[in-house]
Design a protein around this motif. Structure first.
Motif, PDB file in Angstrom:
ATOM      1  N   VAL A 221       0.859  -1.191   0.000  1.00  0.00           N
ATOM      2  CA  VAL A 221       0.000   0.000   0.000  1.00  0.00           C
ATOM      3  C   VAL A 221       0.893   1.238   0.000  1.00  0.00           C
ATOM      4  O   VAL A 221       0.678   2.192  -0.756  1.00  0.00           O
ATOM      5  CB  VAL A 221      -0.944   0.010   1.225  1.00  0.00           C
ATOM      6  N   GLU A 222       1.920   1.213   0.839  1.00  0.00           N
ATOM      7  CA  GLU A 222       2.858   2.340   0.888  1.00  0.00           C
ATOM      8  C   GLU A 222       3.562   2.529  -0.450  1.00  0.00           C
ATOM      9  O   GLU A 222       3.857   3.656  -0.853  1.00  0.00           O
ATOM     10  CB  GLU A 222       3.895   2.114   1.991  1.00  0.00           C
ATOM     11  N   LYS A 223       3.833   1.419  -1.135  1.00  0.00           N
ATOM     12  CA  LYS A 223       4.489   1.490  -2.445  1.00  0.00           C
ATOM     13  C   LYS A 223       3.503   1.867  -3.553  1.00  0.00           C
ATOM     14  O   LYS A 223       3.878   2.029  -4.703  1.00  0.00           O
ATOM     15  CB  LYS A 223       5.124   0.135  -2.784  1.00  0.00           C
ATOM     16  N   GLU A 224       2.219   1.967  -3.186  1.00  0.00           N
ATOM     17  CA  GLU A 224       1.141   2.373  -4.083  1.00  0.00           C
ATOM     18  C   GLU A 224       0.851   1.364  -5.191  1.00  0.00           C
ATOM     19  O   GLU A 224       0.353   1.707  -6.254  1.00  0.00           O
ATOM     20  CB  GLU A 224       1.403   3.775  -4.649  1.00  0.00           C
ATOM     21  N   TYR A 225       1.162   0.094  -4.910  1.00  0.00           N
ATOM     22  CA  TYR A 225       0.706  -0.975  -5.798  1.00  0.00           C
ATOM     23  C   TYR A 225      -0.706  -1.398  -5.399  1.00  0.00           C
ATOM     24  O   TYR A 225      -1.584  -1.574  -6.234  1.00  0.00           O
ATOM     25  CB  TYR A 225       1.664  -2.167  -5.733  1.00  0.00           C
ATOM     26  N   ILE A 226      -0.922  -1.556  -4.106  1.00  0.00           N
ATOM     27  CA  ILE A 226      -2.240  -1.941  -3.593  1.00  0.00           C
ATOM     28  C   ILE A 226      -2.984  -0.693  -3.133  1.00  0.00           C
ATOM     29  O   ILE A 226      -2.413   0.168  -2.460  1.00  0.00           O
ATOM     30  CB  ILE A 226      -2.096  -2.941  -2.427  1.00  0.00           C
ATOM     31  N   LEU A 227      -4.245  -0.598  -3.503  1.00  0.00           N
ATOM     32  CA  LEU A 227      -5.092   0.513  -3.067  1.00  0.00           C
ATOM     33  C   LEU A 227      -5.801   0.124  -1.779  1.00  0.00           C
ATOM     34  O   LEU A 227      -6.416  -0.939  -1.695  1.00  0.00           O
ATOM     35  CB  LEU A 227      -6.136   0.836  -4.140  1.00  0.00           C
ATOM     36  N   GLN A 228      -5.702   0.984  -0.777  1.00  0.00           N
ATOM     37  CA  GLN A 228      -6.403   0.766   0.491  1.00  0.00           C
ATOM     38  C   GLN A 228      -7.563   1.736   0.599  1.00  0.00           C
ATOM     39  O   GLN A 228      -7.421   2.931   0.360  1.00  0.00           O
ATOM     40  CB  GLN A 228      -5.450   0.977   1.671  1.00  0.00           C
ATOM     41  N   LEU A 229      -8.725   1.215   0.963  1.00  0.00           N
ATOM     42  CA  LEU A 229      -9.913   2.037   1.169  1.00  0.00           C
ATOM     43  C   LEU A 229     -10.505   1.746   2.537  1.00  0.00           C
ATOM     44  O   LEU A 229     -10.461   0.612   3.016  1.00  0.00           O
ATOM     45  CB  LEU A 229     -10.982   1.740   0.114  1.00  0.00           C
ATOM     46  N   ASP A 230     -11.070   2.768   3.143  1.00  0.00           N
ATOM     47  CA  ASP A 230     -11.820   2.566   4.371  1.00  0.00           C
ATOM     48  C   ASP A 230     -13.089   1.781   4.050  1.00  0.00           C
ATOM     49  O   ASP A 230     -13.594   1.828   2.915  1.00  0.00           O
ATOM     50  CB  ASP A 230     -12.176   3.922   4.983  1.00  0.00           C
ATOM     51  N   TYR A 231     -13.604   1.083   5.039  1.00  0.00           N
ATOM     52  CA  TYR A 231     -14.781   0.242   4.800  1.00  0.00           C
ATOM     53  C   TYR A 231     -15.993   1.051   4.353  1.00  0.00           C
ATOM     54  O   TYR A 231     -16.909   0.527   3.717  1.00  0.00           O
ATOM     55  CB  TYR A 231     -15.124  -0.564   6.062  1.00  0.00           C
ATOM     56  N   LYS A 232     -16.004   2.354   4.647  1.00  0.00           N
ATOM     57  CA  LYS A 232     -17.149   3.190   4.268  1.00  0.00           C
ATOM     58  C   LYS A 232     -17.108   3.604   2.796  1.00  0.00           C
ATOM     59  O   LYS A 232     -18.099   4.092   2.260  1.00  0.00           O
ATOM     60  CB  LYS A 232     -17.182   4.462   5.128  1.00  0.00           C
ATOM     61  N   GLU A 233     -15.935   3.435   2.164  1.00  0.00           N
ATOM     62  CA  GLU A 233     -15.769   3.926   0.799  1.00  0.00           C
ATOM     63  C   GLU A 233     -16.288   2.931  -0.233  1.00  0.00           C
ATOM     64  O   GLU A 233     -16.280   1.715  -0.019  1.00  0.00           O
ATOM     65  CB  GLU A 233     -14.288   4.208   0.522  1.00  0.00           C
ATOM     66  N   ASP A 234     -16.722   3.471  -1.383  1.00  0.00           N
ATOM     67  CA  ASP A 234     -17.166   2.641  -2.498  1.00  0.00           C
ATOM     68  C   ASP A 234     -16.032   2.500  -3.505  1.00  0.00           C
ATOM     69  O   ASP A 234     -15.461   3.503  -3.957  1.00  0.00           O
ATOM     70  CB  ASP A 234     -18.374   3.278  -3.191  1.00  0.00           C
ATOM     71  N   LEU A 235     -15.730   1.278  -3.876  1.00  0.00           N
ATOM     72  CA  LEU A 235     -14.646   1.012  -4.817  1.00  0.00           C
ATOM     73  C   LEU A 235     -14.829   1.769  -6.126  1.00  0.00           C
ATOM     74  O   LEU A 235     -13.864   2.271  -6.705  1.00  0.00           O
ATOM     75  CB  LEU A 235     -14.547  -0.493  -5.079  1.00  0.00           C
ATOM     76  N   VAL A 236     -16.056   1.881  -6.584  1.00  0.00           N
ATOM     77  CA  VAL A 236     -16.314   2.520  -7.871  1.00  0.00           C
ATOM     78  C   VAL A 236     -15.797   3.959  -7.903  1.00  0.00           C
ATOM     79  O   VAL A 236     -15.412   4.475  -8.958  1.00  0.00           O
ATOM     80  CB  VAL A 236     -17.822   2.473  -8.206  1.00  0.00           C
TER      81      VAL A 236
ATOM     82  N   ASP B 117      -7.873   5.058  -9.463  1.00  0.00           N
ATOM     83  CA  ASP B 117      -6.646   5.277  -8.699  1.00  0.00           C
ATOM     84  C   ASP B 117      -5.790   4.018  -8.585  1.00  0.00           C
ATOM     85  O   ASP B 117      -4.693   4.062  -8.022  1.00  0.00           O
ATOM     86  CB  ASP B 117      -6.986   5.776  -7.287  1.00  0.00           C
ATOM     87  N   ILE B 118      -6.282   2.894  -9.088  1.00  0.00           N
ATOM     88  CA  ILE B 118      -5.514   1.652  -9.017  1.00  0.00           C
ATOM     89  C   ILE B 118      -4.613   1.568 -10.242  1.00  0.00           C
ATOM     90  O   ILE B 118      -5.088   1.521 -11.375  1.00  0.00           O
ATOM     91  CB  ILE B 118      -6.435   0.418  -8.957  1.00  0.00           C
ATOM     92  N   ASP B 119      -3.314   1.556 -10.020  1.00  0.00           N
ATOM     93  CA  ASP B 119      -2.363   1.496 -11.128  1.00  0.00           C
ATOM     94  C   ASP B 119      -2.237   0.074 -11.665  1.00  0.00           C
ATOM     95  O   ASP B 119      -2.273  -0.902 -10.907  1.00  0.00           O
ATOM     96  CB  ASP B 119      -0.984   1.986 -10.674  1.00  0.00           C
ATOM     97  N   ASN B 120      -2.072  -0.017 -12.965  1.00  0.00           N
ATOM     98  CA  ASN B 120      -1.850  -1.304 -13.622  1.00  0.00           C
ATOM     99  C   ASN B 120      -0.368  -1.418 -13.969  1.00  0.00           C
ATOM    100  O   ASN B 120       0.133  -0.695 -14.825  1.00  0.00           O
ATOM    101  CB  ASN B 120      -2.710  -1.395 -14.884  1.00  0.00           C
ATOM    102  N   TYR B 121       0.339  -2.321 -13.289  1.00  0.00           N
ATOM    103  CA  TYR B 121       1.778  -2.492 -13.475  1.00  0.00           C
ATOM    104  C   TYR B 121       2.116  -3.619 -14.449  1.00  0.00           C
ATOM    105  O   TYR B 121       3.278  -4.007 -14.554  1.00  0.00           O
ATOM    106  CB  TYR B 121       2.440  -2.804 -12.128  1.00  0.00           C
ATOM    107  N   TRP B 122       1.125  -4.132 -15.176  1.00  0.00           N
ATOM    108  CA  TRP B 122       1.347  -5.357 -15.943  1.00  0.00           C
ATOM    109  C   TRP B 122       1.406  -5.139 -17.450  1.00  0.00           C
ATOM    110  O   TRP B 122       1.255  -6.080 -18.231  1.00  0.00           O
ATOM    111  CB  TRP B 122       0.265  -6.378 -15.585  1.00  0.00           C
ATOM    112  N   GLY B 123       1.639  -3.914 -17.859  1.00  0.00           N
ATOM    113  CA  GLY B 123       1.826  -3.641 -19.279  1.00  0.00           C
ATOM    114  C   GLY B 123       0.631  -4.047 -20.118  1.00  0.00           C
ATOM    115  O   GLY B 123      -0.509  -3.689 -19.827  1.00  0.00           O
ATOM    116  N   LYS B 124       0.891  -4.835 -21.150  1.00  0.00           N
ATOM    117  CA  LYS B 124      -0.167  -5.233 -22.084  1.00  0.00           C
ATOM    118  C   LYS B 124      -0.866  -6.527 -21.679  1.00  0.00           C
ATOM    119  O   LYS B 124      -1.770  -6.992 -22.379  1.00  0.00           O
ATOM    120  CB  LYS B 124       0.423  -5.382 -23.487  1.00  0.00           C
ATOM    121  N   GLU B 125      -0.447  -7.108 -20.554  1.00  0.00           N
ATOM    122  CA  GLU B 125      -1.106  -8.338 -20.105  1.00  0.00           C
ATOM    123  C   GLU B 125      -2.556  -8.065 -19.723  1.00  0.00           C
ATOM    124  O   GLU B 125      -2.884  -7.008 -19.181  1.00  0.00           O
ATOM    125  CB  GLU B 125      -0.386  -8.914 -18.878  1.00  0.00           C
ATOM    126  N   GLU B 126      -3.408  -9.043 -19.988  1.00  0.00           N
ATOM    127  CA  GLU B 126      -4.797  -8.935 -19.549  1.00  0.00           C
ATOM    128  C   GLU B 126      -4.830  -9.118 -18.032  1.00  0.00           C
ATOM    129  O   GLU B 126      -4.179 -10.014 -17.485  1.00  0.00           O
ATOM    130  CB  GLU B 126      -5.654 -10.003 -20.225  1.00  0.00           C
TER     131      GLU B 126
END
Length: 412
Positions: free
Chosen positions: A342-357, A362-371
């Motif tokens: 989370v600190e490295k900003e690979y994983i997104l942390q949300l409070d339980y009250k928040e909606d993922l949508v 804000d979630i980064d994709n580190y996997w290039g062209k991979e599905e």
């Protein structure tokens, strides 16, 4: 009252309480120093380490005093003595780690209060000793013309602080202060609170202990860049009064150039593989392989206290005793890896009250062209944790942490 969401009586009580706590800790330090001179050791931890930790605690109380005073409506003149006390406490924390945001706030407050440049140099020495590599701090320190020569394009906390680079570039490179002023407004109104979702800034005012939340760095940027912040005058996260408190400090921006991304350099530095747990390579991007491998090795070889210190777990377990108690069964490695990523900003942390949508972008994709697919990490607390992993990833746990695929919300 500058923050109408605060309780005036609570702010006053907090200021007095924090002052008393600082006073008690000063007495404790006197006793500890006397013990050191006499060769007396009363505690398992050595006296000097306790002194460092005590100064860090004093700094934390002092920071709360500064924020509470500003929220209360105190004149900035009344904050200067507290501010200088904060620098003194920081200078005495030794090897204790200080939270990045606290240091950023201190630096920004120093600019807004226009403290003497010698005092800013003292703070710069602390930042250097803390080994903070942060482009925003670099900009603020270099603008102060105090001889700061560090230069990085990295951010200690990318979200939301990397967005300040756009404000700076619009003002200095594009020479469009009107556009930069509007970008500043967007940063405060749309991005600043949201960028601290892991700290639940959005709901902080509903919780006990709220003394206000102020984007001091945004006001410092407005001051340095000469931006029009009138649209933010009544925003309860923008310290407008501080931004316009004084106008006597000179800034040097002649050195500025648009930062060059260090992606190629970073690519060269990547060490591929997690030999301590190869299957994790399915869900951990190559950028973090070496780090995660080191964490696994250290968890199995270092003492609890050594590990707690090395990875600065104080923000999760304030005291090493708390960590030792929770880690008795030595079954927390997955949870710790999640926290660190989370600190490295690979994983997104949300409070339980928040909606993922609301945060999916804000979630980064580190996997290039991979599905990829979106997964959640089922940590035993009231927070939510999400990351993208390759569609082909076939493991269902990160040590004790269960992994669950999340129903697709929108296209990546």
């Amino acid at each position: 009252m500058r923050d109408p969401l605060c309780s005036e009586s609570y702010l006053l009580e907090t200021i007095e309480f924090d002052k008393e706590e600082i006073c008690e800790r000063k007495k404790k330090i006197i006793v500890l120093k006397d013990d050191m001179e006499k060769g007396i050791q009363r505690y398992p931890k050595d006296n000097q380490s306790i002194i460092y930790a005590t100064y860090r605690g004093m700094f934390m109380y002092n920071t709360e005093i500064l924020i509470a005073k500003y929220s209360l409506g105190s004149h900035p003149d009344e904050m200067i003595e507290d501010y200088l006390n904060g620098i003194e406490y920081l200078e005495n924390v030794g090897e204790e780690k200080v939270w990045y945001i606290d240091l950023l706030w201190m630096l920004s407050l120093g600019i807004l209060l226009e403290v003497d440049k010698q005092d800013l140099k003292r703070l710069a020495c602390v930042i250097e000793k803390q080994k903070k590599e942060d482009a925003l701090m670099d900009f603020l320190l270099k603008a102060c013309d105090i001889g700061w020569n560090h230069n990085t394009s990295e951010y200690e906390r990318k979200n939301p602080y990397a967005k300040t680079a756009e404000i700076i570039q619009m003002a200095l490179h594009d020479k469009d202060r009107e556009k930069a002023s509007k970008r500043l407004q967007q940063y405060i109104e749309k991005e600043w609170v949201k960028g601290h979702n892991d700290l639940d800034f959005k709901n902080a005012h509903k919780e006990p202990g709220y003394v206000g939340l102020w984007s001091f760095e945004a006001a410092a940027l407005a001051k340095i860049l000469g931006l029009d912040d009138s649209a933010l005058k009544d925003n309860n996260h923008y310290p407008y009064d501080l931004a316009h408190y004084k106008n006597g400090m000179s800034f040097d921006l002649s050195w500025y150039g648009v930062p060059v991304e260090e992606e190629a350099k970073e690519e060269e530095a990547i060490v591929y593989g997690i030999p301590n747990k190869p299957e994790l390579e399915q869900i951990i991007p190559a950028k973090f392989h070496s780090f995660v491998n080191e964490v696994i090795g250290d968890y199995n070889t270092l003492t609890d206290e050594e590990f707690w210190k090395k990875y600065n777990l104080r923000e999760i377990w304030f005291d090493v005793k708390e960590y030792e108690e929770d880690n008795k069964a030595k079954n927390m490695l997955g949870t710790i890896i999640v926290f660190l990523l989370v600190e490295k900003e690979y994983i997104l942390q949300l409070d339980y009250k928040e909606d993922l949508v609301d945060y999916i972008e804000d979630i980064d994709n580190y996997w290039g062209k991979e599905e990829v697919k979106l997964i959640s990490f089922e940590v035993d607390n009231d927070q939510q944790y999400y990351a993208y992993v390759p569609k082909t990833a076939a493991i269902d746990s990160l040590y004790e942490v269960k992994l669950t695929e999340v129903e697709k919300i929108e296209e990546v």
